[in-house]
Structures are given as C-alpha cells and as structure tokens.
Design a protein around this motif. Structure first.
Motif, PDB file in Angstrom:
ATOM      1  N   PHE A 154      10.857  62.002 -12.523  1.00  0.00           N
ATOM      2  CA  PHE A 154      11.519  61.529 -13.039  1.00  0.00           C
ATOM      3  C   PHE A 154      10.933  61.837 -14.857  1.00  0.00           C
ATOM      4  CE2 PHE A 154      12.654  58.559 -16.771  1.00  0.00           C
ATOM      5  CZ  PHE A 154      13.649  57.981 -17.140  1.00  0.00           C
ATOM      6  N   SER A 155       9.389  61.810 -14.897  1.00  0.00           N
ATOM      7  CA  SER A 155       8.737  62.248 -16.184  1.00  0.00           C
ATOM      8  C   SER A 155       9.021  63.834 -16.214  1.00  0.00           C
ATOM      9  CB  SER A 155       7.384  61.828 -15.624  1.00  0.00           C
ATOM     10  OG  SER A 155       6.094  62.788 -16.624  1.00  0.00           O
ATOM     11  N   GLY A 166      13.660  49.205 -15.436  1.00  0.00           N
ATOM     12  CA  GLY A 166      14.413  50.002 -14.892  1.00  0.00           C
ATOM     13  C   GLY A 166      15.330  51.584 -15.129  1.00  0.00           C
ATOM     14  N   VAL A 167      14.017  51.794 -14.047  1.00  0.00           N
ATOM     15  CA  VAL A 167      13.283  53.365 -14.212  1.00  0.00           C
ATOM     16  C   VAL A 167      14.541  54.011 -12.817  1.00  0.00           C
ATOM     17  CG1 VAL A 167      12.027  54.970 -14.481  1.00  0.00           C
ATOM     18  CG2 VAL A 167      11.398  52.951 -15.108  1.00  0.00           C
ATOM     19  N   PRO A 168      15.767  55.228 -13.284  1.00  0.00           N
ATOM     20  CA  PRO A 168      16.259  55.466 -12.626  1.00  0.00           C
ATOM     21  C   PRO A 168      15.182  56.144 -11.073  1.00  0.00           C
ATOM     22  CG  PRO A 168      16.261  55.745 -13.611  1.00  0.00           C
ATOM     23  CD  PRO A 168      15.680  55.430 -14.745  1.00  0.00           C
ATOM     24  N   VAL A 169      14.271  55.331 -10.639  1.00  0.00           N
ATOM     25  CA  VAL A 169      13.651  56.501  -8.892  1.00  0.00           C
ATOM     26  C   VAL A 169      14.531  55.996  -8.433  1.00  0.00           C
ATOM     27  CG1 VAL A 169      11.385  56.007 -11.018  1.00  0.00           C
ATOM     28  CG2 VAL A 169      12.322  55.065  -8.570  1.00  0.00           C
ATOM     29  N   GLN A 170      14.417  57.538  -7.762  1.00  0.00           N
ATOM     30  CA  GLN A 170      14.644  57.483  -6.172  1.00  0.00           C
ATOM     31  C   GLN A 170      13.706  57.979  -4.960  1.00  0.00           C
ATOM     32  OE1 GLN A 170      17.478  60.620  -6.582  1.00  0.00           O
ATOM     33  NE2 GLN A 170      18.945  59.736  -7.738  1.00  0.00           N
ATOM     34  N   LEU A 217      16.539  69.631 -21.636  1.00  0.00           N
ATOM     35  CA  LEU A 217      17.121  69.686 -23.489  1.00  0.00           C
ATOM     36  C   LEU A 217      17.962  68.964 -23.811  1.00  0.00           C
ATOM     37  CD1 LEU A 217      16.656  73.327 -23.951  1.00  0.00           C
ATOM     38  CD2 LEU A 217      14.824  72.247 -24.379  1.00  0.00           C
ATOM     39  N   ILE A 218      18.498  68.129 -22.532  1.00  0.00           N
ATOM     40  CA  ILE A 218      19.168  66.553 -22.674  1.00  0.00           C
ATOM     41  C   ILE A 218      18.485  65.763 -23.865  1.00  0.00           C
ATOM     42  CG2 ILE A 218      21.114  65.059 -22.084  1.00  0.00           C
ATOM     43  CD1 ILE A 218      21.370  67.334 -19.685  1.00  0.00           C
ATOM     44  N   VAL A 219      18.875  65.084 -24.577  1.00  0.00           N
ATOM     45  CA  VAL A 219      18.533  63.948 -26.034  1.00  0.00           C
ATOM     46  C   VAL A 219      18.368  62.775 -24.429  1.00  0.00           C
ATOM     47  CG1 VAL A 219      18.198  62.624 -27.890  1.00  0.00           C
ATOM     48  CG2 VAL A 219      18.847  65.304 -27.389  1.00  0.00           C
ATOM     49  N   GLY A 220      17.681  61.994 -24.484  1.00  0.00           N
ATOM     50  CA  GLY A 220      17.285  61.051 -23.746  1.00  0.00           C
ATOM     51  C   GLY A 220      18.196  61.140 -22.020  1.00  0.00           C
ATOM     52  N   ASN A 221      17.924  60.424 -21.234  1.00  0.00           N
ATOM     53  CA  ASN A 221      18.127  60.418 -19.809  1.00  0.00           C
ATOM     54  C   ASN A 221      19.144  58.845 -19.444  1.00  0.00           C
ATOM     55  OD1 ASN A 221      18.801  60.405 -17.095  1.00  0.00           O
ATOM     56  ND2 ASN A 221      16.541  61.146 -16.291  1.00  0.00           N
ATOM     57  N   GLN A 222      20.303  59.501 -19.095  1.00  0.00           N
ATOM     58  CA  GLN A 222      21.704  59.150 -19.287  1.00  0.00           C
ATOM     59  C   GLN A 222      21.465  57.782 -18.066  1.00  0.00           C
ATOM     60  OE1 GLN A 222      23.569  59.027 -22.444  1.00  0.00           O
ATOM     61  NE2 GLN A 222      21.825  59.874 -23.308  1.00  0.00           N
ATOM     62  N   ALA A 223      20.603  57.785 -17.233  1.00  0.00           N
ATOM     63  CA  ALA A 223      20.878  57.637 -15.895  1.00  0.00           C
ATOM     64  C   ALA A 223      19.964  55.664 -16.600  1.00  0.00           C
ATOM     65  CB  ALA A 223      20.323  57.887 -14.312  1.00  0.00           C
ATOM     66  N   ALA A 224      18.953  56.325 -17.078  1.00  0.00           N
ATOM     67  CA  ALA A 224      18.229  55.019 -17.347  1.00  0.00           C
ATOM     68  C   ALA A 224      19.288  54.138 -17.394  1.00  0.00           C
ATOM     69  CB  ALA A 224      16.946  55.689 -18.092  1.00  0.00           C
ATOM     70  N   GLU A 225      18.376  52.305 -17.478  1.00  0.00           N
ATOM     71  CA  GLU A 225      19.451  51.532 -18.067  1.00  0.00           C
ATOM     72  C   GLU A 225      18.655  51.127 -19.405  1.00  0.00           C
ATOM     73  OE1 GLU A 225      19.118  48.725 -14.563  1.00  0.00           O
ATOM     74  OE2 GLU A 225      19.971  50.334 -13.040  1.00  0.00           O
ATOM     75  N   SER A 226      17.467  51.215 -19.447  1.00  0.00           N
ATOM     76  CA  SER A 226      16.132  50.100 -20.830  1.00  0.00           C
ATOM     77  C   SER A 226      16.524  51.424 -21.671  1.00  0.00           C
ATOM     78  CB  SER A 226      14.840  49.725 -20.048  1.00  0.00           C
ATOM     79  OG  SER A 226      14.134  49.329 -21.496  1.00  0.00           O
ATOM     80  N   GLN A 227      16.800  50.937 -22.826  1.00  0.00           N
ATOM     81  CA  GLN A 227      17.019  51.927 -24.601  1.00  0.00           C
ATOM     82  C   GLN A 227      15.180  51.789 -24.079  1.00  0.00           C
ATOM     83  OE1 GLN A 227      18.895  52.677 -25.897  1.00  0.00           O
ATOM     84  NE2 GLN A 227      20.602  51.782 -24.918  1.00  0.00           N
ATOM     85  N   LEU A 228      14.038  51.364 -23.915  1.00  0.00           N
ATOM     86  CA  LEU A 228      13.019  51.557 -24.340  1.00  0.00           C
ATOM     87  C   LEU A 228      12.588  53.141 -23.274  1.00  0.00           C
ATOM     88  CD1 LEU A 228      10.226  51.513 -24.736  1.00  0.00           C
ATOM     89  CD2 LEU A 228       9.699  48.938 -22.888  1.00  0.00           C
ATOM     90  N   ILE A 229      13.358  53.419 -22.327  1.00  0.00           N
ATOM     91  CA  ILE A 229      13.198  53.853 -21.580  1.00  0.00           C
ATOM     92  C   ILE A 229      13.592  54.796 -21.499  1.00  0.00           C
ATOM     93  CG2 ILE A 229      13.352  55.119 -19.013  1.00  0.00           C
ATOM     94  CD1 ILE A 229      10.818  52.928 -19.193  1.00  0.00           C
ATOM     95  N   TYR A 269       5.618  54.799 -17.166  1.00  0.00           N
ATOM     96  CA  TYR A 269       7.373  54.482 -16.196  1.00  0.00           C
ATOM     97  C   TYR A 269       7.231  53.864 -14.624  1.00  0.00           C
ATOM     98  CZ  TYR A 269       9.721  58.225 -19.176  1.00  0.00           C
ATOM     99  OH  TYR A 269       9.901  59.182 -19.662  1.00  0.00           O
ATOM    100  N   TRP A 270       5.793  54.402 -14.103  1.00  0.00           N
ATOM    101  CA  TRP A 270       5.675  53.043 -13.559  1.00  0.00           C
ATOM    102  C   TRP A 270       5.298  51.800 -14.127  1.00  0.00           C
ATOM    103  CZ3 TRP A 270       1.234  50.374 -12.156  1.00  0.00           C
ATOM    104  CH2 TRP A 270       1.000  50.419 -11.047  1.00  0.00           C
ATOM    105  N   VAL A 271       4.545  52.182 -14.505  1.00  0.00           N
ATOM    106  CA  VAL A 271       4.005  50.004 -15.188  1.00  0.00           C
ATOM    107  C   VAL A 271       5.074  49.683 -16.248  1.00  0.00           C
ATOM    108  CG1 VAL A 271       2.998  49.079 -17.461  1.00  0.00           C
ATOM    109  CG2 VAL A 271       1.660  50.961 -16.183  1.00  0.00           C
ATOM    110  N   ALA A 272       5.876  50.347 -16.309  1.00  0.00           N
ATOM    111  CA  ALA A 272       7.048  49.835 -17.602  1.00  0.00           C
ATOM    112  C   ALA A 272       8.662  49.333 -16.581  1.00  0.00           C
ATOM    113  CB  ALA A 272       7.772  50.335 -18.489  1.00  0.00           C
TER     114      ALA A 272
END
Length: 125
Positions: free
Chosen positions: A77-78, A64-68, A85-97, A54-57
């Motif tokens: 975030f990791s 755009g990894v959503p980190v605070q 158990l929620i599929v994916g993180n909806q706060a992430a902007e990128s489809q890759l993330i 995530y850091w490299v990306a």
C-alpha cells in the motif's frame, strides 16, 4: 555535531542554518545530484516509514487501511501510494489514511524527480 558552525557569519544568522540544512539534505539524499543510489535508498526509507505509519494506524487506531497481503500489504500500500499519480487512495476508508497517502504521493513525485535528475546527470557525464 561536526560542521555545525561551518559557514556561520554571526551567531544569530538563520540563513546560514537554512543553507547548512539544505546542503545536508542534498548531500544525504542525492550526493549533490551525483549518486542515484542515494535517492533509491531515500525512497526505500520513505516507503518503509509510511508502511510503519500505516501499520500503526491500522493496528492501534483501527482506521481501516485497505491491505490484502497481511503485514506485507502495508508495504505494498505504501509503495503504491508513493509511485501513484492519482491523488489519494480511494480504497482507504479513513480520511487520515487518504491524507497520508496524498502526502506520500506528493513526496514521491519530488523524489522520483530527484532520481531522474541524478540518473541524467550520471549518464551525461
């Protein structure tokens, strides 16, 4: 490599290699179901590896990894992606993330299951 040829019936037997790799994975990650500490170490390694990804990306590719919390935020975030158990993180902007978060969550479900099995086995004995 020590023990690479152990259990081989013929030089071209792919099943033996598959069995050897499976046994190596089980021994390394959970001590054949006997050592919960190994599962915790395996979990920590997965979370740390995905935090680095995530850091490299985010720093190299600017996805755009959503980190605070600065650089510690990638680890948070990791860890959140690993145990959710929620599929994916909806706060992430990128489809890759989002894809990486889903992959980490999928791996996390199985690793948490491995931990439950090893703790149950250890308590049962």
């Amino acid at each position: 490599v020590i023990g690479l040829t152990t259990g081989w019936r013929s030089p071209g037997d792919e099943r033996a290699l598959y069995t050897w790799a499976g046994n190596l994975f089980l021994w390394t990650t959970m001590g054949y179901g006997e050592q919960p500490r190994r599962v915790l170490g395996f979990s920590a390694a997965i979370v740390a590896a995905f935090a680095v990804v995530y850091w490299v990306a985010d720093t190299v590719f600017r996805v755009g990894v959503p980190v605070q919390y600065g650089d510690l935020g990638y680890l948070v975030f990791s860890l959140g992606s690993f145990v959710t158990l929620i599929v994916g993180n909806q706060a992430a902007e990128s489809q890759l993330i989002r894809l990486l978060a889903v992959l980490e969550g999928f791996i996390g479900v199985f690793v948490i299951g491995m931990f439950v099995v090893t703790v149950t086995r250890a308590v049962h004995r």
